[in-house]
Scaffold this motif. Structure first.
Motif, PDB file in Angstrom:
ATOM      1  N   THR A 230      -0.597   5.957  10.126  1.00 36.66           N
ATOM      2  CA  THR A 230      -0.471   5.412   8.684  1.00 36.66           C
ATOM      3  C   THR A 230      -0.987   6.337   7.689  1.00 36.66           C
ATOM      4  O   THR A 230      -0.700   6.653   6.682  1.00 36.66           O
ATOM      5  CB  THR A 230      -1.318   4.104   8.665  1.00 36.66           C
ATOM      6  OG1 THR A 230      -0.818   3.260   9.577  1.00 36.66           O
ATOM      7  CG2 THR A 230      -1.068   3.537   7.057  1.00 36.66           C
ATOM      8  N   ASP A 234       1.440   8.005   4.682  1.00 42.42           N
ATOM      9  CA  ASP A 234       0.952   7.855   3.458  1.00 42.42           C
ATOM     10  C   ASP A 234       0.876   9.332   2.892  1.00 42.42           C
ATOM     11  O   ASP A 234       1.264   9.380   1.695  1.00 42.42           O
ATOM     12  CB  ASP A 234      -0.063   7.149   3.284  1.00 42.42           C
ATOM     13  CG  ASP A 234       0.164   5.517   3.653  1.00 42.42           C
ATOM     14  OD1 ASP A 234       1.164   5.351   3.774  1.00 42.42           O
ATOM     15  OD2 ASP A 234      -1.010   5.078   3.950  1.00 42.42           O
ATOM     16  N   LYS A 237       4.456  10.987   2.248  1.00 45.14           N
ATOM     17  CA  LYS A 237       4.814  10.254   1.190  1.00 45.14           C
ATOM     18  C   LYS A 237       4.433  10.812  -0.092  1.00 45.14           C
ATOM     19  O   LYS A 237       5.231  11.043  -1.018  1.00 45.14           O
ATOM     20  CB  LYS A 237       4.880   8.722   1.403  1.00 45.14           C
ATOM     21  CG  LYS A 237       5.511   8.068   0.089  1.00 45.14           C
ATOM     22  CD  LYS A 237       5.286   6.509   0.685  1.00 45.14           C
ATOM     23  CE  LYS A 237       6.241   5.582  -0.556  1.00 45.14           C
ATOM     24  NZ  LYS A 237       6.060   4.339  -0.303  1.00 45.14           N
TER      25      LYS A 237
END
Length: 302
Positions: A230, A234, A237
């Motif tokens: 995760t 993130d 992104k």
């Protein structure tokens, strides 16, 4: 049921005799459970003990509708291993997978990040970010620096202990697949970030079971593999990185960049913890310019 006893014995065999990790054992178990679920769904009284070639073939055909070639091949390999064990332990006489061929798959080259990509990902971390008083930004930077600088698997990172740090010698002790241990060099820059995190870590109320675990969540427990995924997702992104990456991408990048800069393949194998050098040789296909450079430097008729 007899097959359930066989499955439990098989899991014990994988752990004790083959020394596989819990994650690997779980994957083997899931392969068998997919077959069991298929038989149950079709109201079959057949079990792995008495299933035959045609029935296994029907299952593989049904499963292949939702799997790509690589996943099909992995499923067949997992089931073949299970049935080999059943034959070896006299649960049954033959392996129904012997007549089933795995689909042909090409060798998948690992995805890699450029040095600029890695710098951008690390620079995108908000170092001021805190959660319940824990500076998780500093922790996340240290995680990415350690993944890339040491070429670790994600499970090796989450299981890293404070007692595994040998900074005076310039190494960390890593426990890899099958609980096999190796010493991996660690640079002074990464050591610096780990020491910063260790100082922050002293302010966390650490769970008793994780007193020696290096990387912790805000509750004082060991980070999960999913949490590392995760964090990286993130960050990718945040910088609009047009690649699907994971913790393993940093490991691939570590090996590729070492090779591009002239590192010996055998040295890379030892640092990655590959049992066979043929596994490491996949990085020779990532950048063939290294082969040309080696020829021009070392061949007597260059």
């Amino acid at each position: 049921m007899k097959w359930q006893n066989a499955l439990n014995d098989y899991k014990y065999y994988l752990k004790i005799e083959r020394g596989l990790s819990n994650n690997s054992i779980l994957n083997y178990e899931l392969d068998v459970e997919k077959l069991i679920n298929y038989l149950d769904t079709n109201n079959s009284i057949i079990s792995p003990i008495n299933i035959d070639y045609e029935q296994v073939q029907a299952f593989i055909y049904d499963a292949s509708k939702q799997l790509n070639s690589r996943s099909q091949s992995r499923l067949i390999s997992g089931l073949r291993s299970f049935f080999n064990y059943l034959v070896f332990e006299d649960y049954r006489k033959t392996n129904p997978l012997d007549q089933i061929e795995s689909p042909k798959i090409g060798r998948k080259l690992p995805d890699t990040l450029s040095i600029d990509d890695i710098d951008n990902l690390i620079n995108a971390i908000d170092l001021s970010k805190e959660y319940n008083g824990v500076k998780i930004g500093e922790r996340n930077r240290t995680i990415l620096e350690t993944l890339y600088s040491c070429g670790l698997r994600v499970s090796e990172l989450t299981n890293l202990k404070i007692s595994d740090l040998f900074f005076d010698e310039g190494f960390i002790k890593v426990t890899g697949k099958g609980d096999k241990q190796r010493f991996v060099p660690i640079g002074t820059n990464t050591q610096k970030y780990i020491l910063i995190w260790k100082d922050i870590r002293t302010h966390i109320n650490v769970h008793p079971e994780h007193k020696d675990t290096l990387f912790l969540n805000n509750r004082g427990k060991q980070l999960t593999r999913a949490m590392i995924f995760t964090i990286i997702k993130d960050l990718a992104k945040a910088i609009n990185l047009n690649k699907i990456i994971s913790p393993h991408t940093f490991r691939h990048s570590f090996a590729t960049h070492l090779l591009e800069n002239g590192a010996d393949l055998r040295a890379i194998q030892l640092m990655l913890g590959h049992e066979s050098i043929t596994t490491t040789e996949i990085y020779m296909h990532v950048d063939r310019s290294h082969l040309k450079d080696a020829l021009m430097e070392f061949h007597p008729r260059r």
